[in-house]
Design an enzyme around this catalytic site. Structure first.
Site, mmCIF file in Angstrom:
data_model
loop_
_atom_site.group_PDB
_atom_site.id
_atom_site.type_symbol
_atom_site.label_atom_id
_atom_site.label_comp_id
_atom_site.label_asym_id
_atom_site.label_seq_id
_atom_site.Cartn_x
_atom_site.Cartn_y
_atom_site.Cartn_z
ATOM 1 N N GLN B 195 0.881 -1.173 0.000
ATOM 2 C CA GLN B 195 0.000 0.000 0.000
ATOM 3 C C GLN B 195 0.908 1.209 0.000
ATOM 4 O O GLN B 195 1.353 1.671 1.052
ATOM 5 C CB GLN B 195 -0.912 -0.043 1.225
ATOM 6 C CG GLN B 195 -1.699 -1.343 1.362
ATOM 7 C CD GLN B 195 -2.837 -1.474 0.358
ATOM 8 O OE1 GLN B 195 -3.619 -0.553 0.167
ATOM 9 N NE2 GLN B 195 -2.927 -2.625 -0.313
ATOM 10 N N GLY B 236 -11.795 3.091 4.175
ATOM 11 C CA GLY B 236 -10.910 2.156 3.489
ATOM 12 C C GLY B 236 -9.956 2.840 2.512
ATOM 13 O O GLY B 236 -10.073 4.032 2.227
ATOM 14 N N HIS B 237 -9.036 2.035 1.975
ATOM 15 C CA HIS B 237 -8.037 2.606 1.061
ATOM 16 C C HIS B 237 -8.675 3.080 -0.235
ATOM 17 O O HIS B 237 -9.596 2.479 -0.748
ATOM 18 C CB HIS B 237 -6.884 1.638 0.773
ATOM 19 C CG HIS B 237 -7.255 0.283 0.301
ATOM 20 N ND1 HIS B 237 -6.310 -0.609 -0.152
ATOM 21 C CD2 HIS B 237 -8.430 -0.362 0.207
ATOM 22 C CE1 HIS B 237 -6.899 -1.731 -0.487
ATOM 23 N NE2 HIS B 237 -8.179 -1.610 -0.287
ATOM 24 N N ASN B 238 -8.141 4.210 -0.731
ATOM 25 C CA ASN B 238 -8.576 4.800 -1.993
ATOM 26 C C ASN B 238 -9.995 5.348 -1.979
ATOM 27 O O ASN B 238 -10.539 5.709 -3.019
ATOM 28 C CB ASN B 238 -8.418 3.796 -3.150
ATOM 29 C CG ASN B 238 -6.971 3.516 -3.472
ATOM 30 O OD1 ASN B 238 -6.351 2.622 -2.885
ATOM 31 N ND2 ASN B 238 -6.400 4.299 -4.347
ATOM 32 N N SER B 256 -12.074 2.218 -2.247
ATOM 33 C CA SER B 256 -12.294 2.758 -3.593
ATOM 34 C C SER B 256 -13.671 3.354 -3.824
ATOM 35 O O SER B 256 -13.991 3.739 -4.945
ATOM 36 C CB SER B 256 -12.023 1.678 -4.659
ATOM 37 O OG SER B 256 -10.688 1.253 -4.581
#
Lengths: 343, 343, 343
Positions: B195, B236-238, B256
């Site tokens: 990441q 969460g990521h993105n 995302s």
């Protein structure tokens, strides 16, 4: 530490069946226990394990038979807890004194026999009661007041002016006194509403790990005496929680809701804000309560209903796919009957 | 600090009803307030308390009558916030300077008038804007960039290379820039996907306690300008969160997903990954969104539906137990009619 | 670091389509990538972006066509992870050695090449394996055992006697070994049940940020080898989690539940206590499981059902408002038919 089963019976007020001279060194689970260890049975689900356990003795509810020496008591959970504590299985606690790397303001008041661990910070005007134990890396804000015998695990934050009662236990990662979530929106901007109140955690409360308890907008957010709160629970600003409540992991209570005494919230349940929840109410897991709850009410579902109503609806829902087919059959038959009646 | 009601009217731009010379020392809640204190009323639910409050004055919406001296304004929440701040009820902030026990890398850039509390760690290449306040026990990773006037409470972690805008407030226990949850599974082994992105928290955001915001797999996880995030929320990521959003406690947004501007997520609501949620959408409490949401959409239920559809289904479900009985009655009557028709 | 596409093909075992001499400096997302960067495509949803990306090359599944130089592999996620790691995008790790502000007990055992960051506390009898990395402000309790190559981010708490296996990664704010939630209630008082067990985190596990894992009442709470746990997840006391499980953010597992191997729990899902969940079961988002789950079972809803049954009920519920009208029509028509039949 070696004791006999007879010694333990005297300690917890139970009676011995079998050899009271059996020597016990430690406690253990029914599956894990071996010679010299005492185990217990609280959940009947595990009763068959009595036949195969290698424990030297077992703590059981009065009247339950067992093939090994037995300490017979009214409340096995409670008695076993006392036995475990007596045999010294409790958590290690740091020794009294202030670790040289701790940063304790000269303006703080520190009681007798207090332990302050490495890297712990105690700000100006804070007060620590006698026998308080602060593990390493704890933060105690300005003018916060901690009662006698508190046990504060590593990396807890207690913000300014909050009050924590006697014998309260707080687990790691928990934050007491963060700002409540309040904004006044104007022209598309969320202006922060100052949160000038405090949190009061009454005596004998236990807070799990990574819990959050927000300070009141003004006045107090209160966790009532003897309430026990599990990990990752959220308590919003101005919530007043009664005495003896049990809030299971990941439950949440939104701002200004009042919760009575001995209320149980199961895991991942939520209460919206500004509600009144009566004494001894039970909120089942993942339930989302949006209306006041009467005393002894049992609520389920999201949005929550009285549990009986909810179960009735769930049961009827399970019959719905078949019912829809029956409706189609009825339609065909009624259409036929009408054709005949007209014909 | 003593001021008159007239002084406060000038401060917030309201008008006084009753004695403008009433002296005010502090703010307090309508139940808790006493002589010398000013209170307010934003929720009509509490209007009856106006008759019994012991406050010396009250902030009210224009046109609302009250039996005590009144500061009449358009937005009581907003005005009361300004009054509270003026009267000095805000949180204490550590004084400028670096505490001797803080560990600030010589390779870090520190602005003017910055406070760095006891035990706080600032790694190499990190940058702190003017007037930044870092309470004790904060961690700022390598090359992280914090804007002017940030307020970082104790025990916050801001990982390497993340960027936090001006005036951002971060409450205790919050983690910015932990690794996103990403694995490539092969042969029964979950291989970690690096990441390597960052988190960007834009200006004027507030993050509650014990929040988690994961860094992007690559690129950026973004919390848009002026968004406010309550305790124990997961980002969460993105994820890209727009401006002015409000995410209530224990809500979660999976990787995302793109969230528009001024979106509201109530408590314990969730968005799965890779969704688009339009501007000003509202996600009600405990709702689980599994599909894109149009602008101004209001979603409820798990899985989520348009709120109207959801309420219609809930209403019909409450009639289902009775409807099943009616279906059985219809069946009996149709069977009888058919028998007669054949007979 | 500059490498060619041919170099990367040798590294990950793929084949090149287009110019293998294309120079690659870094990895990036398909939207963010520019000249000199390699990107990838794992989710077909984003395939149209291949036409517009400014990346110099792309990692793709075998057989997928692309208008730019391509590294063709069986598992793009996995291959791209290796490429990212090779190009040095991984997180910075503190250098070996003990920071002067760390507090490491002389009774602790420290392996070779270990990093211990500023303010980290390692208690008496604890043991750190070779190449362990402890960021600043970590707490390692008495007699805790950490394996070789662990990576512990800032502000993690590992309580006394817990064991963390080789190569385990723990993100910030996570607490391992807090007391389980257990009380014996008598006379309206919740007496604490001592939690004398430990937590065992097996090799190659990753725990996200602000996770809580409670120690066992006795015996062990176990996180099985290679399992990956996302942020804000709760693991109760005496839970035994199998190998290779994936628990997504805000999921929770209550005490004494046994979870098999390769089980997936989606976000905000919950398991009540004392359950058995079979290998490779899947629990969908926000699902609340109240009964044992067979191997490969797929569960949805709250309370959970087999997913097929649940979807069937949801589909029938969507037809219910119309069905209720149809029932009313049938009632009218049957009443008419009966009137005629009698007449």
């Amino acid at each position: 530490m070696d004791v006999t089963l007879d010694d333990l019976a005297r300690l917890v007020g139970g009676t011995v069946k079998g050899d009271g001279r059996t020597v016990i060194r430690a406690v253990n689970g029914i599956r894990e226990a071996g010679p010299g260890e005492i185990t217990f049975l609280a959940n009947v689900k595990y009763a068959p394990l009595l036949a195969t356990t290698k424990a030297s003795a077992v703590v059981l509810a009065d009247g339950t038979p067992a093939p090994i020496p037995t300490l017979s008591v009214r409340n096995p959970d409670l008695a076993f807890g006392k036995v475990a504590e007596h045999l010294g299985g409790g958590a290690w606690r740091p020794p009294p004194g202030v670790h040289p790397s701790a940063v304790v303001s000269p303006g703080a008041t520190v009681g007798k026999n207090v332990s302050i661990g490495a890297g712990t910070v105690v700000e100006d005007g804070a007060s620590l009661g006698d026998n308080a134990v602060l593990y390493p890396q704890v933060y105690v804000g300005r003018e916060a007041v901690l009662g006698a015998g508190v046990l504060i695990y590593p990396q807890v934050v207690i913000r300014e002016r909050c009050r924590v009662g006697a014998r309260v236990i707080v687990h790691s990662g928990t934050v007491i006194g963060s700002d409540g979530f309040g904004y006044a929106t104007e022209g598309g901007v969320h202006h922060k509403i100052p949160q000038v109140g405090i949190v009061v955690v009454e005596d004998d409360v236990e807070l799990g790990a990574n819990v959050t308890v927000d300070r009141a907008r003004f006045g107090r957010t209160v966790i009532g005496r003897g309430s026990k709160i599990d990990n990752l629970v959220q308590i919003g600003h101005n919530v007043v929680l009664g005495q003896g409540c049990l809030l299971v992991a990941q439950a949440g209570v939104a701002g200004s809701t009042k919760v009575g005494n001995y209320v149980v919230m199961a895991g991942q349940a939520g209460l919206i804000g500004h509600l009144d929840v009566g004494d001894q109410a039970i909120i089942t897991a993942q339930t989302g309560v949006t209306k006041d709850v009467p005393a002894k009410g049992v609520m389920s579902g999201s949005p929550a209903q009285d549990r009986r109503t909810h179960l009735k609806e769930l049961a009827s829902l399970s019959k719905l796919p078949e019912a829809l087919q029956e409706i189609r059959r009825l339609r065909r038959e009624v259409d036929e009957l009408r054709k005949k009646a007209k014909g």
